[in-house]
Design a protein around this motif. Structure first.
Motif, PDB file in Angstrom:
ATOM      1  N   VAL A 198       0.848  -1.195   0.000  1.00 47.88           N
ATOM      2  CA  VAL A 198       0.000   0.000   0.000  1.00 47.88           C
ATOM      3  C   VAL A 198       0.886   1.248   0.000  1.00 47.88           C
ATOM      4  O   VAL A 198       0.642   2.209  -0.751  1.00 47.88           O
ATOM      5  N   CYS A 199       1.952   1.213   0.803  1.00 46.73           N
ATOM      6  CA  CYS A 199       2.839   2.387   0.880  1.00 46.73           C
ATOM      7  C   CYS A 199       3.498   2.690  -0.458  1.00 46.73           C
ATOM      8  O   CYS A 199       3.500   3.841  -0.920  1.00 46.73           O
ATOM      9  N   ILE A 204       1.577  -5.626   2.083  1.00 45.41           N
ATOM     10  CA  ILE A 204       2.697  -6.183   2.841  1.00 45.41           C
ATOM     11  C   ILE A 204       2.251  -6.271   4.300  1.00 45.41           C
ATOM     12  O   ILE A 204       2.008  -5.245   4.944  1.00 45.41           O
ATOM     13  N   CYS A 206       2.996  -6.456   7.694  1.00 47.63           N
ATOM     14  CA  CYS A 206       4.004  -6.331   8.759  1.00 47.63           C
ATOM     15  C   CYS A 206       3.441  -6.918  10.044  1.00 47.63           C
ATOM     16  O   CYS A 206       4.173  -7.485  10.835  1.00 47.63           O
ATOM     17  N   GLU A 211      -6.039   0.340   6.534  1.00 49.10           N
ATOM     18  CA  GLU A 211      -4.988   1.347   6.625  1.00 49.10           C
ATOM     19  C   GLU A 211      -5.244   2.530   5.722  1.00 49.10           C
ATOM     20  O   GLU A 211      -6.093   2.466   4.809  1.00 49.10           O
ATOM     21  N   ASP A 215      -2.046   2.232  10.372  1.00 46.15           N
ATOM     22  CA  ASP A 215      -2.734   0.939  10.346  1.00 46.15           C
ATOM     23  C   ASP A 215      -3.664   0.824  11.543  1.00 46.15           C
ATOM     24  O   ASP A 215      -3.359   1.323  12.626  1.00 46.15           O
TER      25      ASP A 215
HETATM   26  N1  SME Z   1       1.010  -2.255   5.209  1.00 48.78           N
HETATM   27  C1  SME Z   1       2.083  -1.640   4.529  1.00 48.78           C
HETATM   28  C2  SME Z   1       3.409  -2.095   5.008  1.00 48.78           C
HETATM   29  C3  SME Z   1       3.920  -1.296   6.124  1.00 48.78           C
HETATM   30  S1  SME Z   1       3.291  -1.757   7.605  1.00 48.78           S
HETATM   31  O1  SME Z   1       1.889  -1.824   7.613  1.00 48.78           O
HETATM   32  C4  SME Z   1       3.886  -0.880   8.839  1.00 48.78           C
HETATM   33  C5  SME Z   1       2.010  -1.787   3.041  1.00 48.78           C
HETATM   34  O2  SME Z   1       1.429  -2.721   2.467  1.00 48.78           O
HETATM   35  O3  SME Z   1       2.550  -0.913   2.407  1.00 48.78           O
END
Ligand code: SME
Length: 161
Positions: free
Chosen positions: A84-85, A107, A109, A116, A135
């Motif tokens: 997502v980031c 991702i 974590c 989020e 999140d």
């Molecule tokens: N959820 C995020 C990864 C970072 S963690 O949540 C802290 C993503 O998919 O970018």
């Protein structure tokens, strides 16, 4: 419902952000160090909203690298365009993800994360520099109110760069 999962309604949440923004400005007043200011920003957001995780991923070459945060340990490095980031960074727009498991390439974590919001942060030249990632353990936690005020907070960060 257990208190840690309680989320405020729209009006209450607006009020929380409205009172938080001047506090964030005051915390950074006269302090030129970016890491110090980002650190206090994550702590202020966490103290007010009790999110699962609040933090920054900062551009370093082709990657985004973990910056100041509050919450459980997290992935240190995310490639641009990944998760997502990385997607919010590449698209240069805020992403609201009501169900992280439905987001292809998310991702994970923390298995506790259910929803989020990721907000891009630009410098004064309008070049993207980092993202603010928040999140929640609650599905569908974030809405347009969060987007509106977190983008205002992102504009404050622009002034610190
Ligand atoms: N959820 C995020 C990864 C970072 S963690 O949540 C802290 C993503 O998919 O970018």
């Amino acid at each position: 419902m257990a208190d840690e999962f309680r989320t405020s309604g729209k009006e209450e949440r607006e009020e929380q952000y409205r009172s938080l923004i001047p506090q964030i400005k005051a915390l950074a007043q006269g302090e030129p160090d970016l890491i110090a200011n980002l650190s206090n920003l994550t702590a202020a957001l966490m103290a007010e909203f009790k999110f699962l995780w609040v933090g920054f991923y900062i551009q370093r070459g082709e990657d985004l690298v973990l910056g100041p945060f509050q919450g459980p340990v997290a992935c240190a490095r995310i490639q641009k365009g990944k998760g997502v980031c990385g997607t919010a960074f590449s698209k240069q727009e805020t992403l609201l993800v009501p169900d992280v498991n439905a987001f292809s390439g998310h991702i994970a974590c923390s298995p506790l994360s259910k929803s989020e919001i990721v907000v891009p942060i630009f410098d004064v030249q309008k070049d993207i520099r980092m993202v603010l990632d928040i999140d929640s353990e609650k599905p569908d936690h974030f809405d347009e109110t969060d987007k509106k005020y977190l983008e205002k907070i992102a504009d404050l960060v622009t002034g610190w760069l």
